[in-house]
Design an enzyme around this catalytic site. Structure first.
Site, short mmCIF file in Angstrom:
data_model
loop_
_atom_site.label_atom_id
_atom_site.label_comp_id
_atom_site.label_asym_id
_atom_site.label_seq_id
_atom_site.Cartn_x
_atom_site.Cartn_y
_atom_site.Cartn_z
N LYS A 173 0.83 -1.21 0.00
CA LYS A 173 0.00 0.00 0.00
C LYS A 173 0.87 1.26 0.00
O LYS A 173 1.59 1.53 0.95
CB LYS A 173 -0.89 0.05 1.25
CG LYS A 173 -1.87 1.24 1.16
CD LYS A 173 -2.54 1.58 2.47
CE LYS A 173 -1.90 2.70 3.22
NZ LYS A 173 -1.96 4.01 2.58
N GLY B 117 7.35 4.44 7.96
CA GLY B 117 6.47 5.57 8.24
C GLY B 117 6.79 6.16 9.60
O GLY B 117 7.92 6.04 10.08
N SER B 118 5.78 6.75 10.21
CA SER B 118 6.03 7.49 11.45
C SER B 118 6.16 6.55 12.65
O SER B 118 5.62 5.42 12.64
CB SER B 118 4.89 8.47 11.68
OG SER B 118 3.69 7.74 11.80
N THR B 119 6.83 7.03 13.66
CA THR B 119 6.99 6.23 14.89
C THR B 119 5.63 5.98 15.53
O THR B 119 5.38 4.88 16.04
CB THR B 119 7.95 6.97 15.84
OG1 THR B 119 9.22 7.06 15.18
CG2 THR B 119 8.13 6.23 17.16
N GLY C 153 4.05 3.20 13.70
CA GLY C 153 4.88 2.02 14.00
C GLY C 153 4.49 1.39 15.33
O GLY C 153 4.40 0.16 15.45
N CYS D 95 13.52 10.74 6.32
CA CYS D 95 13.59 10.21 7.69
C CYS D 95 14.99 10.40 8.26
O CYS D 95 15.15 10.59 9.47
CB CYS D 95 13.22 8.75 7.68
SG CYS D 95 14.12 7.84 6.42
N GLU E 168 10.60 0.69 9.82
CA GLU E 168 11.55 1.78 9.53
C GLU E 168 10.81 3.07 9.87
O GLU E 168 9.89 3.47 9.15
CB GLU E 168 11.93 1.78 8.05
CG GLU E 168 12.56 0.50 7.54
CD GLU E 168 14.04 0.38 7.89
OE1 GLU E 168 14.57 1.31 8.52
OE2 GLU E 168 14.63 -0.64 7.55
N GLU F 180 10.66 15.18 15.45
CA GLU F 180 10.84 15.14 14.00
C GLU F 180 9.90 16.14 13.33
O GLU F 180 8.70 16.08 13.52
CB GLU F 180 10.54 13.72 13.49
CG GLU F 180 10.86 13.57 12.03
CD GLU F 180 10.51 12.18 11.50
OE1 GLU F 180 9.43 11.66 11.82
OE2 GLU F 180 11.33 11.63 10.76
#
Ligand code: NAP
Ligand code: MG
Length: 492
Positions: free
Chosen positions: A197, A249-251, A254, A305, A271, A402
């Site tokens: 996706k 993607g984002s933490t 995640g 990132c 990641e 971030e």
């Protein structure tokens, strides 16, 4: 030479020094008005019957509409992937699998210009980057992993590598085609099948890849490409017949994924975000270092990132470095992503632009000193001036969180130990950069910095043979190189 309102020398924008526009033609990019889901080798309508728009962030115009997949579509795609895995792909001799992957790589190269233009239209990145970095690096990943497909006994000597099954892969909007290549190429080279996706704002190059995959005659179901928003990603994560989740993607997301798969047999590589330190020592070649810092944070609008978003400069050269940085900032060209002169393109979405503006405000409220390029911004679209902050406290939010935009914080240090402590003082650990003339200092820094990648006297360099991934909240698992292969196999 003229002086800007920030009182720095203005080299390039002097009228005599303006570049003439050099726009890449859009005519090579064939974008359909509507895209369906790519399931089992065919483009099929979504069961939701819903579509969402994808826009060009540089002018806010609609480019196309894209199918919004729901759980029923995901189920269809996973079933197709499972059947392809059981009946065809895992049984096919590895050298035959490799031929398909080489074919995809070659077709990507043949259509590189079209991919580059569509990537810049859909995501806002400068054509120079999509043309010279994203697309060739994506094709290189397919070449690299095609090469490994029939050599797994050399990759893992004395072991047998067995594929995991069906991989669910979810990617972000900052390197849409490249992230798709990072995910798909090692998975199918090792005999897995895939449901991928792309991000809601940048689905078009993944759908172009689907067209290539169809033309390459890859057996139906080996790669399925599904579009949608966060809920579609969640449906992939939660599908019971997925063996592995590969997420970039984002933490925050995640963490949601980690919770969702806890207690299941699903394997995962995550990641996630980053807040990289870029460190300039007094013995560094300063002009090169400044160029590297500019590349490290303003490359791809800071939507990276591993962006070098925290700069640490040794006190003795701070003034010189700051002056050089400000001068260089004034020469950066912000504007039309399709113009070959553009250094900084459009911010990927309105929402992301708002996030960046929010952080710029926070930085000012926290008492940091702001310097922005005085360049004019286009009247339409989502653009942001490259921004520096000095007088930044280590604990300030702009130095800790971030931002994912063209915003750099600058701090000073005196000793190696001090800067190591400051650089490591972050919840993230994806990457870092060191600029120095001394090899011994490089080795000391690379061993002590808790970051998955440390670049020395360069920044943001990628290669399919090098592993990439993070420490701490930047995630776990590695992509790229041999490490990237091992994330898709069980070794027995
Ligand atoms: P994001 O919001 O986490 O989205 C990433 C992907 O996950 C998108 O496809 C998104 O779909 C999907 N998603 C959203 N919610 C989900 C859920 N609950 N379950 C499953 N999937 C879900 O991240 P982003 O804002 O697109 O990307 C920026 C982030 O990616 C930054 O933090 C950056 O550091 C990180 N990143 C990391 C690396 C790395 O290698 N470590 C590389 C690139 C980017 P929608 O887009 O449709 O919402
Ligand atoms: Mg878009």
């Amino acid at each position: 030479m003229a002086k800007t309102k920030n009182n720095t020398l203005k080299l390039q924008f002097d009228t005599t020094w303006n570049y003439a526009p050099a726009p890449e033609s859009k005519s090579i990019a064939s974008i359909k008005p509507r895209y369906e889901l790519f399931i089992n080798g065919e483009f099929v309508k979504p069961s939701s019957k819903k579509y969402f728009d994808t826009i060009n962030p540089a002018n806010e115009e609609k480019l196309s509409e894209v199918a919004d997949a729901n759980a029923a579509d995901i189920d269809k795609a996973v079933k197709a992937a499972r059947t392809a895995y059981d009946k065809v792909w895992s049984k096919m001799p590895a050298k035959e699998r490799a031929k398909y992957i080489y074919r995809i790589a070659r077709m990507m190269q043949e259509r590189a210009r079209e991919f580059a233009v569509i990537e810049s239209l859909d995501g806002g990145k400068p054509i120079r980057e999509s043309r010279d970095f994203d697309v060739p690096t994506a094709a290189n990943h397919f070449f690299y992993y095609a090469g490994w497909a029939d050599k797994l006994e050399y990759a893992f000597p004395n072991r047998t590598a067995v594929p995991l099954g069906v991989a669910g892969q979810i990617i972000p909007w900052n390197f849409p085609l490249l992230m798709a290549a990072w995910k798909v190429a090692p998975a199918i080279a090792t005999g897995n099948t895939v449901v991928l996706k792309p991000a809601e704002t940048t689905p078009l190059t993944a759908l172009k890849l689907a067209e290539i995959i169809q033309e390459a005659d890859l057996p139906p179901g080996v790669v399925n490409i599904i579009t949608g928003a966060g809920a579609t990603g969640a449906a992939i994560v939660n599908h019971p017949d997925i063996d592995k989740i590969a997420f970039t993607g984002s933490t925050d997301v995640g963490k949601i994924i980690q919770k969702a798969i806890a207690g299941t047999n699903k394997k995962a590589t995550l990641e996630l975000g980053g807040k990289a330190a870029n460190i300039i020592f007094e013995d560094a070649p300063l002009d090169q270092a400044v160029e590297g810092v500019i590349n490290g944070i303003f490359f791809n609008q800071g939507h990276v990132c591993c962006a070098g978003s925290r700069l640490y400069v040794q006190e003795s050269v701070y003034k010189t470095v700051l002056r050089k940085l400000k001068d260089r900032l004034e020469t950066l060209i912000v504007g039309d992503p399709l113009d070959k002169n553009t250094d900084i393109g459009a911010i990927n979405s309105k929402q992301q632009l708002e996030t960046i503006h929010k952080y710029i405000k926070i930085g000012q409220q926290e008492g940091a000193e702001m310097f922005q390029s005085s360049c004019a911004l286009p009247g339409k679209g989502y653009f942001c001036r490259p921004t520096l902050f000095t007088n930044v406290a280590q604990s300030s939010r702009i130095a800790q969180e971030e931002i994912f935009g063209p915003v750099l914080t600058i701090q000073t240090f005196r000793t190696e130990d001090e800067v190591i402590e400051k650089a490591n003082n972050t919840p993230f650990g994806l990457s870092a950069g060191v600029w120095t003339d001394k090899g011994s200092k490089i080795f000391n820094m690379t061993t002590k910095m808790r970051a998955g990648v440390v670049w020395a006297n360069t920044y943001n360099k990628f290669d399919p043979t090098s592993p990439f991934g993070g420490y701490k909240e930047s995630g776990y698992g590695r992509e790229g190189g041999l490490h990237g292969l091992s994330a898709y196999v069980n070794l027995i």
